[in-house]
Write a protein that holds these residues in place. Structure first.
Motif, PDB file in Angstrom:
ATOM      1  N   VAL A  13      40.470  42.059  44.170  1.00  0.00           N
ATOM      2  CA  VAL A  13      41.416  41.431  45.088  1.00  0.00           C
ATOM      3  C   VAL A  13      42.538  40.674  44.377  1.00  0.00           C
ATOM      4  N   HIS A  14      42.182  39.855  43.382  1.00  0.00           N
ATOM      5  CA  HIS A  14      43.203  39.027  42.730  1.00  0.00           C
ATOM      6  C   HIS A  14      44.042  39.818  41.733  1.00  0.00           C
ATOM      7  N   VAL A  15      43.606  41.020  41.435  1.00  0.00           N
ATOM      8  CA  VAL A  15      44.394  41.871  40.551  1.00  0.00           C
ATOM      9  C   VAL A  15      45.380  42.706  41.374  1.00  0.00           C
TER      10      VAL A  15
ATOM     11  N   THR B  58      43.775  32.527  40.947  1.00  0.00           N
ATOM     12  CA  THR B  58      44.439  33.429  39.992  1.00  0.00           C
ATOM     13  C   THR B  58      45.886  33.671  40.394  1.00  0.00           C
ATOM     14  N   GLN B  59      46.086  33.839  41.703  1.00  0.00           N
ATOM     15  CA  GLN B  59      47.376  34.272  42.220  1.00  0.00           C
ATOM     16  C   GLN B  59      48.426  33.160  42.214  1.00  0.00           C
ATOM     17  N   GLY B  60      47.955  31.929  41.923  1.00  0.00           N
ATOM     18  CA  GLY B  60      48.889  30.816  41.783  1.00  0.00           C
ATOM     19  C   GLY B  60      49.857  31.033  40.629  1.00  0.00           C
ATOM     20  N   ALA B  61      49.547  31.979  39.752  1.00  0.00           N
ATOM     21  CA  ALA B  61      50.412  32.299  38.609  1.00  0.00           C
ATOM     22  C   ALA B  61      51.831  32.627  39.061  1.00  0.00           C
ATOM     23  N   PHE B  62      51.997  33.014  40.330  1.00  0.00           N
ATOM     24  CA  PHE B  62      53.314  33.407  40.828  1.00  0.00           C
ATOM     25  C   PHE B  62      54.059  32.259  41.517  1.00  0.00           C
TER      26      PHE B  62
ATOM     27  N   CYS C 227      38.364  39.600  37.304  1.00  0.00           N
ATOM     28  CA  CYS C 227      39.695  39.110  37.653  1.00  0.00           C
ATOM     29  C   CYS C 227      40.267  38.193  36.585  1.00  0.00           C
ATOM     30  N   THR C 228      39.451  37.810  35.596  1.00  0.00           N
ATOM     31  CA  THR C 228      39.967  36.966  34.512  1.00  0.00           C
ATOM     32  C   THR C 228      40.697  37.796  33.457  1.00  0.00           C
TER      33      THR C 228
ATOM     34  N   SER D   7      31.017  38.338  27.361  1.00  0.00           N
ATOM     35  CA  SER D   7      31.691  38.836  28.551  1.00  0.00           C
ATOM     36  C   SER D   7      33.059  38.170  28.737  1.00  0.00           C
ATOM     37  N   THR D   8      34.016  38.949  29.225  1.00  0.00           N
ATOM     38  CA  THR D   8      35.343  38.371  29.475  1.00  0.00           C
ATOM     39  C   THR D   8      35.437  37.712  30.845  1.00  0.00           C
ATOM     40  N   THR D   9      34.306  37.545  31.532  1.00  0.00           N
ATOM     41  CA  THR D   9      34.318  37.009  32.885  1.00  0.00           C
ATOM     42  C   THR D   9      34.525  35.491  32.869  1.00  0.00           C
ATOM     43  N   ASN D  10      34.378  34.869  34.031  1.00  0.00           N
ATOM     44  CA  ASN D  10      34.698  33.449  34.143  1.00  0.00           C
ATOM     45  C   ASN D  10      33.497  32.558  34.390  1.00  0.00           C
TER      46      ASN D  10
END
Ligand code: SF4
Lengths: 205, 466
Positions: free
Chosen positions: B118-120, B143-147, B347-348, B426-429
């Motif tokens: 979803v966040h990607v 995540t989407q706050g990046a915009f 999503c990270t 893992s690259t997860t969060n």
């Protein structure tokens, strides 16, 4: 809609561990259907049963202690309900029969979910929670007065936002409250549409 | 007022701008009714939210501004169908599909070319836009706050509320600014930035706050790096994290499927360009971090706050429970600890730039024989783009599995998982107990650190590879 909550008296079940996350409250694997019910059996499943996915009670876990069988209050640790935003955690807690969690702090999403489902998230110092625990006494929560008491001389107040309080006291549904403001919302959207028309394209650009 | 008197508006922050521009009305008791521009559902909770609305005979106010995707439960093995390895998982997918159709909501279904986490996909499709409020029943919505948007995770009831009323009843959080000043050292990534912030200030450090990430090291990041940074604001207990939009944000969004175009695009840019904090804006909390001092990070315990620099040691007097769970000791250095598995995804860290950097380190090499390694692109689009660049071949040749996009083994839902008790990098969060499977010991780190460790078969310092 949740049952109104005004006065609650119960022996509290101590589960004083910091950072209890929603996956510990209800593991993902226990969310077997898309509904909001049928979750009580999954409450604390990872600790409550002696094997993953099984149903043999782990006698050492406090939820299985008959002494607390009728408890309606959980005494928790700091940052209670952190992790995944899954509302199932509160649905499971409520369905099992708990109406309040007393903890030094709550994860914000979890606390919001509690209010929406008729469960009181009451913030109280860790020291006072320890006092309640060692007293072994039943606790009385008076929501209107915002107090937690284990006796006439031992009571503490807890903070709660007015709206959260009103919703719990009356068992109100937030959607109904907001739909009463439908006109204001429409009015706002009209004005906003003029300022930011692209927002309203949505899936139809 | 005399004409000559200078008009001095109160300096306000980006957060104030985002918040104030969405307040429909104040509520008694200090809260506000806040307009929600977009709702994004996923199949794990989408059907329950939509069905609960339908049962209460409530309508989705504006279905065109609600989206849904299958990412959490959907299988990520090649050739997937609705069948999921999670027991009962298929029902989540089929019921969400039916509920989305009934409500008139756009669903990015299992084999939709736009499907992904979803966040990607929300940024990929231009669904998240600067200045917009977006909620999803998922904690990593930040995540989407990046915009330069206010995006945050909510529970199902709040998602229902937002869909039925176009609003949420909220109390305004406090504002925080986290400034990463200076430039990152070579090999240090946005994942290391956010992990070091959380390690330093604790998993509750951002509690009750909405956080603006600022500073040279932040503006220097590309959009994908900014998303990684904002992704873990929720692990800092913040309501959300965001970054003021700039030309990089606009360039990324231009031409995306649901982004405005033509005259509306120009109008939008004029509006978005104002989404900045005033120079002298005041924040409730201000944190400054020297970006140059950040080293590659890795977690040792069961909360993201249990993290150290890769060449550091687990603190003396670290809490017992996480140490026992992870089978580690205070004072120990993690380099050289044998691992059983490596995971790149979530999503990270599953966007094209992550996969590019990770695969470049794998070129011509093989991972250790005993390591089960999996790469899951964050979206079907990323998967296609990676394949066009030959990135999949680099992963495969090195010994990684190459999957269809989705959340996959970022979290365990009763289906696929790593072996019980295994140690996974893992690259997860989230490195919570059993997050990636019963008794699985997760170490979170950047894609570079995951690759270096997969190659070595033990936790390794990626700086020895570059
Ligand atoms: S990738 Fe993991 S953290 Fe991200 S949305 Fe999916 S399950 Fe949640």
């Amino acid at each position: 809609m949740a049952q109104p909550l005004q006065i609650l008296t119960s022996l509290p079940m101590p589960l004083i561990i910091d950072n209890v996350d929603t996956d510990q409250i209800i593991p993902s694997r226990e969310m077997k259907s898309t509904g909001k019910t049928g979750l009580a059996d999954g409450l604390f499943a990872g600790w409550r049963y002696s094997e993953i996915g099984g149903r043999t009670p782990n006698r050492d876990f406090i939820l299985n202690d008959p002494h607390y069988a009728n408890s309606k209050i959980i005494l928790g640790g700091a940052n209670f309900g952190c992790g995944s935003s899954r509302e199932h955690a509160v649905w499971a807690i409520a369905e099992y029969g708990f109406r309040a969690v007393i903890a030094p702090s709550f994860a914000p999403i979890f606390a919001g979910n509690c209010i929406r489902n008729g469960v009181l998230p009451a913030v109280l110092d860790a020291d006072n929670i320890a006092t309640i625990r060692s007293s072994q006494n039943p606790v009385t929560i008076d929501l209107r007065a915002q107090t937690i008491a284990i006796g006439p001389d031992q009571n503490w107040s807890f903070p709660l936002e007015d709206e959260a309080k009103a919703m719990l006291l009356e068992g109100l549904d937030a959607i109904d409250l907001s739909l009463k403001m439908a006109d204001q919302i429409t009015h706002w959207q009209k004005a906003d549409h003029a300022d930011r028309p692209w927002i309203y394209l949505g899936a139809n650009p | 007022m005399p004409k000559w008197r200078p008009f001095l508006p109160e300096p306000i922050s980006l957060f104030d701008r985002l918040w104030d521009s969405h307040v429909v009305t104040a509520l008694p008791g200090g809260g506000a009714l806040v307009a929600i521009d977009r709702v994004f559902l996923h199949e794990r909770t989408g059907a329950s939210a939509l069905n609960a609305l339908a049962e209460a005979e409530r309508k989705v106010l504006d279905p065109a501004r609600v989206f849904a995707v299958t990412d959490h439960i959907v299988d990520t093995r090649p050739g997937r169908t609705d069948h999921s390895l999670m027991p009962g998982g298929q029902a989540f997918i089929t019921e969400t599909r039916a509920a989305a159709r009934a409500a008139g909501i756009r669903l990015f279904d299992v084999n939709d070319p736009d499907q992904g986490i979803v966040h990607v996909i929300s940024p990929e499709l231009g669904i998240i836009l600067p200045g917009c409020t977006l909620i999803a029943p998922d904690s990593h919505t930040c995540t989407q706050g990046a915009f330069g948007a206010l995006a945050w995770g909510v529970g199902s009831s709040e998602a229902e509320h937002a869909m039925a009323t176009g609003t949420l009843r909220l109390n305004k959080p406090k504002s925080m600014r986290v400034t990463f000043s200076g430039a990152l050292a070579k090999g240090v990534t946005p994942k290391d930035m956010i992990m070091s912030l959380i390690a330093r200030h604790g998993a509750a450090g951002g509690k009750g706050h909405a956080i603006e990430f600022a500073g040279d090291a932040v503006t220097a990041l590309d959009m994908e790096g900014r998303m990684t940074l904002c992704n873990m604001a929720t692990e800092f207990s913040a309501m959300s994290g965001f970054i003021a939009p700039d030309d990089k944000s606009f360039t990324y969004l231009k031409g995306r499927r649901f982004a405005p175009s033509g005259a509306l695009w120009d109008l939008a840019i004029a509006n978005w360009s104002r989404l900045q904090s005033d120079a002298d804006a005041v924040f409730d909390t201000d944190i400054i971090i020297d970006a140059a001092a950040i080293r590659p990070m890795i977690s040792w315990g069961t909360s993201p706050e249990n993290s150290i620099a890769i060449d550091g040691t687990i603190p003396e007097h670290a809490s017992k429970r996480p140490l026992e769970y992870m089978e580690l000791q205070s004072g120990q250095n993690l380099i050289g600890t044998p691992i059983d598995a490596a995971f790149i995804g979530s999503c990270t860290n599953s966007r094209l730039s992550d996969l590019r950097r990770a695969s470049a380190l794998l070129k011509g090499k093989k991972i250790a024989d005993h390591v089960k390694a999996i790469c899951v692109p964050g979206s079907s689009r990323i998967k296609r783009e990676a394949e066009a660049e030959g990135i999949d071949a680099l992963f495969r040749d090195a010994g990684f599995e190459w999957r269809e996009s989705g959340c996959s083994m970022c979290f365990y839902a009763g289906g696929e998982s790593f072996a019980a008790g295994s140690r996974v990098i893992s690259t997860t969060n989230r490195n919570f107990e059993s997050r990636q499977g019963p008794a699985v010991k997760t170490h979170i780190a950047s894609p570079e650190t995951v690759v270096a460790s997969a190659l070595a078969g033990r936790i390794a310092d990626m700086r020895e590879l570059v």
